[in-house]
Design a protein around this motif. Structure first.
Motif, PDB file in Angstrom:
ATOM      1  N   TYR A  28       1.850 -11.573   6.688  1.00 44.83           N
ATOM      2  CA  TYR A  28       0.828 -12.396   7.316  1.00 44.83           C
ATOM      3  C   TYR A  28       1.435 -13.313   8.357  1.00 44.83           C
ATOM      4  CZ  TYR A  28      -2.220 -10.723   3.701  1.00 44.83           C
ATOM      5  OH  TYR A  28      -2.962  -9.915   2.884  1.00 44.83           O
ATOM      6  N   GLY A  49      -8.410 -10.597   9.787  1.00 44.39           N
ATOM      7  CA  GLY A  49      -8.193 -11.694   8.864  1.00 44.39           C
ATOM      8  C   GLY A  49      -7.193 -11.300   7.798  1.00 44.39           C
ATOM      9  N   GLN A  50      -6.866 -12.222   6.943  1.00 41.25           N
ATOM     10  CA  GLN A  50      -5.831 -11.965   5.953  1.00 41.25           C
ATOM     11  C   GLN A  50      -6.341 -11.169   4.768  1.00 41.25           C
ATOM     12  OE1 GLN A  50      -3.524 -15.322   4.873  1.00 41.25           O
ATOM     13  NE2 GLN A  50      -3.038 -15.883   6.956  1.00 41.25           N
ATOM     14  N   GLY A 102      -0.270 -15.779  11.684  1.00 42.14           N
ATOM     15  CA  GLY A 102      -1.387 -16.089  12.561  1.00 42.14           C
ATOM     16  C   GLY A 102      -2.709 -15.779  11.882  1.00 42.14           C
ATOM     17  N   SER A 103      -3.572 -15.089  12.591  1.00 45.10           N
ATOM     18  CA  SER A 103      -4.934 -14.883  12.107  1.00 45.10           C
ATOM     19  C   SER A 103      -5.120 -13.603  11.305  1.00 45.10           C
ATOM     20  CB  SER A 103      -5.896 -14.864  13.300  1.00 45.10           C
ATOM     21  OG  SER A 103      -5.515 -13.833  14.191  1.00 45.10           O
ATOM     22  N   GLN A 104      -4.127 -12.748  11.277  1.00 44.98           N
ATOM     23  CA  GLN A 104      -4.313 -11.532  10.484  1.00 44.98           C
ATOM     24  C   GLN A 104      -2.981 -11.033   9.972  1.00 44.98           C
ATOM     25  OE1 GLN A 104      -4.422 -10.930  14.106  1.00 44.98           O
ATOM     26  NE2 GLN A 104      -2.386 -10.140  13.790  1.00 44.98           N
ATOM     27  N   GLY A 105      -3.059 -10.082   9.025  1.00 46.90           N
ATOM     28  CA  GLY A 105      -1.838  -9.484   8.514  1.00 46.90           C
ATOM     29  C   GLY A 105      -1.470  -8.256   9.310  1.00 46.90           C
ATOM     30  N   ASN A 106      -0.207  -7.993   9.438  1.00 42.11           N
ATOM     31  CA  ASN A 106       0.275  -6.798  10.107  1.00 42.11           C
ATOM     32  C   ASN A 106       1.023  -5.917   9.132  1.00 42.11           C
ATOM     33  OD1 ASN A 106      -0.757  -7.564  12.627  1.00 42.11           O
ATOM     34  ND2 ASN A 106       1.074  -8.741  13.108  1.00 42.11           N
ATOM     35  N   LEU A 107       0.866  -4.632   9.310  1.00 40.25           N
ATOM     36  CA  LEU A 107       1.492  -3.670   8.416  1.00 40.25           C
ATOM     37  C   LEU A 107       2.875  -3.280   8.906  1.00 40.25           C
ATOM     38  CD1 LEU A 107      -1.475  -1.236   7.629  1.00 40.25           C
ATOM     39  CD2 LEU A 107      -0.752  -3.272   6.383  1.00 40.25           C
ATOM     40  N   PHE A 147       5.606  -0.372   8.143  1.00 44.55           N
ATOM     41  CA  PHE A 147       5.672   0.945   7.535  1.00 44.55           C
ATOM     42  C   PHE A 147       7.105   1.357   7.247  1.00 44.55           C
ATOM     43  CE2 PHE A 147       1.438   2.885   7.916  1.00 44.55           C
ATOM     44  CZ  PHE A 147       0.805   1.935   8.691  1.00 44.55           C
ATOM     45  N   GLY A 148       7.303   2.046   6.109  1.00 45.12           N
ATOM     46  CA  GLY A 148       8.540   2.779   5.904  1.00 45.12           C
ATOM     47  C   GLY A 148       8.499   4.086   6.672  1.00 45.12           C
ATOM     48  N   ASN A 191      -7.613  -8.998  17.913  1.00 47.10           N
ATOM     49  CA  ASN A 191      -8.492  -9.568  16.904  1.00 47.10           C
ATOM     50  C   ASN A 191      -9.642 -10.244  17.641  1.00 47.10           C
ATOM     51  OD1 ASN A 191      -9.162  -9.963  14.249  1.00 47.10           O
ATOM     52  ND2 ASN A 191      -7.839 -11.720  13.962  1.00 47.10           N
ATOM     53  N   PRO A 200       9.784   5.121  11.670  1.00 51.09           N
ATOM     54  CA  PRO A 200       8.531   4.644  11.078  1.00 51.09           C
ATOM     55  C   PRO A 200       7.527   4.297  12.171  1.00 51.09           C
ATOM     56  CG  PRO A 200      10.187   2.921  11.018  1.00 51.09           C
ATOM     57  CD  PRO A 200      10.874   4.149  11.524  1.00 51.09           C
ATOM     58  N   LEU A 201       6.275   4.213  11.777  1.00 47.58           N
ATOM     59  CA  LEU A 201       5.253   3.757  12.713  1.00 47.58           C
ATOM     60  C   LEU A 201       5.653   2.382  13.248  1.00 47.58           C
ATOM     61  CD1 LEU A 201       3.400   5.842  11.076  1.00 47.58           C
ATOM     62  CD2 LEU A 201       1.538   4.365  11.793  1.00 47.58           C
ATOM     63  N   GLN A 248      -6.177  -0.820   6.960  1.00 41.34           N
ATOM     64  CA  GLN A 248      -6.337  -0.244   8.287  1.00 41.34           C
ATOM     65  C   GLN A 248      -6.716   1.230   8.195  1.00 41.34           C
ATOM     66  OE1 GLN A 248      -3.021  -1.159  10.870  1.00 41.34           O
ATOM     67  NE2 GLN A 248      -3.003  -3.301  10.239  1.00 41.34           N
ATOM     68  N   ASN A 294      -7.600  -6.303   4.887  1.00 40.21           N
ATOM     69  CA  ASN A 294      -6.939  -5.792   6.070  1.00 40.21           C
ATOM     70  C   ASN A 294      -6.443  -4.364   5.908  1.00 40.21           C
ATOM     71  OD1 ASN A 294      -6.381  -6.497   8.750  1.00 40.21           O
ATOM     72  ND2 ASN A 294      -4.214  -6.610   8.291  1.00 40.21           N
ATOM     73  N   PHE A 299       0.845  -1.197   0.000  1.00 41.62           N
ATOM     74  CA  PHE A 299       0.000   0.000   0.000  1.00 41.62           C
ATOM     75  C   PHE A 299       0.875   1.240   0.000  1.00 41.62           C
ATOM     76  CE2 PHE A 299      -3.658  -2.521   1.209  1.00 41.62           C
ATOM     77  CZ  PHE A 299      -3.134  -3.523   1.997  1.00 41.62           C
ATOM     78  N   TYR A 352      -0.326   1.856  17.576  1.00 40.36           N
ATOM     79  CA  TYR A 352       0.963   2.161  16.984  1.00 40.36           C
ATOM     80  C   TYR A 352       1.592   3.333  17.734  1.00 40.36           C
ATOM     81  CZ  TYR A 352      -0.187  -0.414  12.652  1.00 40.36           C
ATOM     82  OH  TYR A 352      -0.512  -1.369  11.720  1.00 40.36           O
ATOM     83  N   MET A 358       2.322  -5.508   3.889  1.00 41.84           N
ATOM     84  CA  MET A 358       1.589  -6.369   4.815  1.00 41.84           C
ATOM     85  C   MET A 358       2.240  -7.736   4.869  1.00 41.84           C
ATOM     86  SD  MET A 358      -2.375  -7.525   4.967  1.00 41.84           S
ATOM     87  CE  MET A 358      -2.904  -5.840   5.180  1.00 41.84           C
ATOM     88  N   SER A 395      -3.894   0.932  -2.846  1.00 37.98           N
ATOM     89  CA  SER A 395      -3.260  -0.374  -2.775  1.00 37.98           C
ATOM     90  C   SER A 395      -2.377  -0.537  -4.008  1.00 37.98           C
ATOM     91  CB  SER A 395      -4.319  -1.470  -2.734  1.00 37.98           C
ATOM     92  OG  SER A 395      -5.171  -1.302  -1.632  1.00 37.98           O
TER      93      SER A 395
END
Lengths: 112, 114
Positions: free
Chosen positions: A93, B97-98, A95-100, A102-103, B50, B42-43, B103, B101, A34, B35, A91, A49
């Motif tokens: 992935y 979820g994948q 576990g149960s979700q994706g994490n972002l 960042f630059g 979840n 960066p953040l 945000q 997502n 993104f 965050y 992003m 995106s």
């Protein structure tokens, strides 16, 4: 180590200019990409995106090169209102979700 | 408005104080995030919830204590902070979820620790 690298800038350009930002990411397993925009002292907001085939939204074009782990954002016909920090976001992935991830962001300043 | 509301917007606290940051999302999302954004960095993801369950704690010091009573509310309880904890604290939410997502961020709480 998970990293997203960007040129911090600042990029100072005149109105109407075309400007390109680049970003590299270290995790080849990254799935989604993104560009977010963050105005001074404001929260990040999704700009667009980035898809494998490249995508365009008005004056903005995003490209992804998975082989080189490289993402770009092209802004054509820059406006004063485009002045902001542009965050490259990947992003990952787990576990149960994706994490972002960042630059640090690239700062753009468009001048009259 | 992104549908994610954070309060307070600004907070000044001493190192011995206890305070809480609040985040509320009106988007029907299932995942919420804290965050930290410091100058020139960066953040940094701190916590992920979840469906009210904490799924990520990114090695955050125990002086930061999150609480998620339901999918719409998220708190960050602060105690005995250090001056280097001064930063912008951003809350975000997503469908979870994948897929889907993307945000959405709140406006943040700008924290100064004296």
């Amino acid at each position: 180590r998970k990293e997203v690298e960007q040129d911090p800038g600042p990029f100072n350009v005149p109105e109407g200019a075309t400007v390109a930002f680049n970003c590299t990411y270290s995790n080849s397993a990254s799935q989604s990409f993104f560009w977010y925009r963050q105005d001074c002292r404001k929260e990040p907001k999704l700009l667009m995106s980035v898809y494998s085939s490249g995508n365009e939204d008005g004056r903005f074009t995003a490209q992804l090169n998975r082989a080189s782990q490289y993402i770009s954002l092209l802004i054509r016909d820059s406006k004063l209102s485009d002045s902001a920090t542009y965050l490259c976001v990947v992003m990952e992935y787990g576990g149960s979700q994706g994490n972002l991830i960042f630059g640090k962001g690239t700062k753009l300043s468009v001048k009259p | 408005e992104t549908g994610v509301t954070q309060t307070p917007r600004h907070l000044v606290m001493g190192m011995t104080n206890k305070k809480s940051l609040k985040c509320e999302q009106h988007l029907g999302h299932n995942a919420m995030y804290w965050y930290k954004q410091s100058a020139k960095k960066p953040l940094e993801l701190m916590f992920v919830y979840n469906f009210k369950e904490q799924t990520e704690n990114n090695s955050v010091p125990s002086r930061f204590s999150p609480e998620c009573p339901n999918s719409s509310h998220l708190f960050l309880h602060l105690h005995t902070l250090q001056p280097e904890d001064s930063a912008l604290y951003l809350c975000a939410s997503s469908q979870g979820g994948q897929l889907g997502n993307i945000q959405y961020f709140g406006a943040g709480t700008r924290l100064s620790v004296l």
